[in-house]
Design a protein around this motif. Structure first.
Motif, short mmCIF file in Angstrom:
data_model
loop_
_atom_site.label_atom_id
_atom_site.label_comp_id
_atom_site.label_asym_id
_atom_site.label_seq_id
_atom_site.Cartn_x
_atom_site.Cartn_y
_atom_site.Cartn_z
N PRO A 20 0.98 -1.20 -0.02
CA PRO A 20 0.07 -0.04 -0.05
C PRO A 20 0.88 1.11 -0.13
O PRO A 20 2.03 1.26 0.69
N ASN A 21 0.59 2.26 -0.68
CA ASN A 21 1.38 3.50 -0.63
C ASN A 21 2.45 3.39 -1.44
O ASN A 21 3.59 4.15 -1.06
N CYS A 22 2.92 2.66 -2.17
CA CYS A 22 4.24 2.23 -2.78
C CYS A 22 4.58 3.31 -3.78
O CYS A 22 5.56 3.71 -4.21
N GLY A 23 3.34 3.98 -4.52
CA GLY A 23 3.55 5.11 -5.41
C GLY A 23 3.65 4.53 -6.78
O GLY A 23 4.13 3.56 -6.91
N ARG A 24 2.93 5.19 -7.50
CA ARG A 24 2.84 4.75 -8.93
C ARG A 24 4.13 4.63 -9.82
O ARG A 24 4.26 3.66 -10.66
N GLU A 25 5.20 5.22 -9.60
CA GLU A 25 6.51 5.15 -10.12
C GLU A 25 7.24 3.65 -9.86
O GLU A 25 7.98 3.14 -10.50
N SER A 46 8.34 20.61 -16.96
CA SER A 46 8.91 20.45 -15.77
C SER A 46 8.72 18.85 -15.17
O SER A 46 7.98 18.16 -15.72
N GLY A 47 9.02 18.44 -13.97
CA GLY A 47 8.98 17.18 -13.42
C GLY A 47 7.48 17.00 -13.21
O GLY A 47 7.15 15.78 -13.46
N ALA A 48 6.72 17.57 -12.79
CA ALA A 48 5.41 17.43 -12.44
C ALA A 48 4.58 16.94 -13.92
O ALA A 48 3.94 15.95 -13.70
N ALA A 49 4.91 17.92 -14.82
CA ALA A 49 4.20 17.42 -16.03
C ALA A 49 4.64 16.24 -16.51
O ALA A 49 3.84 15.30 -17.26
N ILE A 50 5.90 16.02 -16.65
CA ILE A 50 6.32 14.73 -17.03
C ILE A 50 5.97 13.45 -16.30
O ILE A 50 5.75 12.43 -16.91
N TYR A 51 5.77 13.60 -15.02
CA TYR A 51 5.21 12.78 -14.13
C TYR A 51 3.92 12.45 -14.53
O TYR A 51 3.30 11.00 -14.50
N MET A 52 3.20 13.55 -14.89
CA MET A 52 1.56 13.28 -15.14
C MET A 52 1.32 12.63 -16.30
O MET A 52 0.26 11.85 -16.66
N LEU A 53 2.24 12.95 -17.63
CA LEU A 53 1.97 12.62 -19.05
C LEU A 53 1.64 11.11 -19.34
O LEU A 53 0.68 10.75 -19.75
N PRO A 54 2.38 10.32 -18.39
CA PRO A 54 2.28 8.82 -18.86
C PRO A 54 0.94 8.30 -18.48
O PRO A 54 0.58 7.24 -18.61
N PHE A 55 0.41 8.95 -17.46
CA PHE A 55 -0.76 8.49 -16.70
C PHE A 55 -2.14 9.08 -17.32
O PHE A 55 -3.27 8.94 -16.57
N HIS A 56 -2.03 10.04 -18.45
CA HIS A 56 -3.04 10.52 -18.91
C HIS A 56 -4.39 9.69 -19.30
O HIS A 56 -5.32 10.04 -19.11
N SER A 57 -4.08 8.61 -19.99
CA SER A 57 -5.07 7.55 -20.35
C SER A 57 -5.48 6.50 -19.16
O SER A 57 -6.21 5.52 -19.51
N ARG A 63 -9.96 9.35 -13.01
CA ARG A 63 -11.43 9.69 -13.24
C ARG A 63 -12.11 9.07 -12.27
O ARG A 63 -13.09 9.67 -11.97
N HIS A 64 -11.95 7.72 -11.96
CA HIS A 64 -12.73 6.86 -11.35
C HIS A 64 -12.19 6.52 -9.85
O HIS A 64 -13.02 5.65 -9.49
N GLY A 65 -11.05 6.83 -9.57
CA GLY A 65 -10.79 6.54 -8.32
C GLY A 65 -10.19 5.25 -7.99
O GLY A 65 -9.92 4.84 -6.69
N ALA A 66 -9.94 4.45 -9.05
CA ALA A 66 -9.40 2.98 -8.75
C ALA A 66 -7.82 3.25 -8.36
O ALA A 66 -7.27 4.24 -8.77
N TYR A 67 -7.38 2.19 -7.67
CA TYR A 67 -6.07 2.03 -7.44
C TYR A 67 -5.42 3.09 -6.45
O TYR A 67 -4.24 3.12 -6.39
N GLN A 68 -6.24 3.79 -5.77
CA GLN A 68 -5.74 4.91 -4.69
C GLN A 68 -4.92 4.36 -3.85
O GLN A 68 -4.33 5.10 -3.23
N TYR A 69 -5.24 3.08 -3.58
CA TYR A 69 -4.31 2.46 -2.30
C TYR A 69 -2.95 2.38 -2.52
O TYR A 69 -2.08 2.12 -1.97
N LEU A 70 -2.64 2.61 -3.86
CA LEU A 70 -1.06 2.46 -4.35
C LEU A 70 -0.57 3.83 -4.31
O LEU A 70 0.77 4.15 -4.42
N GLU A 71 -1.25 4.73 -4.33
CA GLU A 71 -0.85 6.21 -4.31
C GLU A 71 0.17 6.42 -2.90
O GLU A 71 -0.03 6.24 -1.89
N ASN A 72 1.31 7.48 -3.49
CA ASN A 72 2.04 7.99 -2.34
C ASN A 72 1.59 9.53 -2.60
O ASN A 72 0.55 9.87 -3.17
N GLU A 73 2.26 10.41 -1.41
CA GLU A 73 1.74 11.80 -1.23
C GLU A 73 2.10 12.38 -2.87
O GLU A 73 1.26 13.14 -3.22
#
Length: 90
Positions: A20-25, A46-57, A63-73
């Motif tokens: 849990p909370n391992c982070g999507r990277e 910037s770093g935030a935009a680059i981190y965001m781009l691969p997850f766009h799709s 959009r639907h809140g799945a897999y949030q248990y894997l999120e880190n901060e």
């Protein structure tokens, strides 16, 4: 033809092979056009935009809140950015 052993591991846990909370990277995902454009744009964004781009799709997550248990901060902050972008695009 070379074959490879299965990488699937059954752990009996909702988290599978992840903590849990391992982070999507740290989550194994395959990327298509979003990952490609992230690589191409690395010198320009910037770093935030680059981190965001691969997850766009990855709509199940942002959009639907799945897999949030894997999120880190960091992931939580990025998901909030997706929500802001979607509001601006309406």
């Amino acid at each position: 033809m070379q074959t490879f052993p299965s990488t699937r591991r059954s752990t009996g846990s909702k988290y599978g092979i992840y903590k849990p909370n391992c982070g999507r990277e740290n989550v194994h995902m395959s990327f298509g056009h979003d990952g490609y454009i992230a690589e191409v744009m690395k010198p320009y964004l910037s770093g935030a935009a680059i981190y965001m781009l691969p997850f766009h799709s990855f709509y199940a997550w942002h959009r639907h809140g799945a897999y949030q248990y894997l999120e880190n901060e960091k992931d939580k902050a990025i998901r909030d950015g997706f929500e802001t972008i979607e509001i601006l695009l309406r």
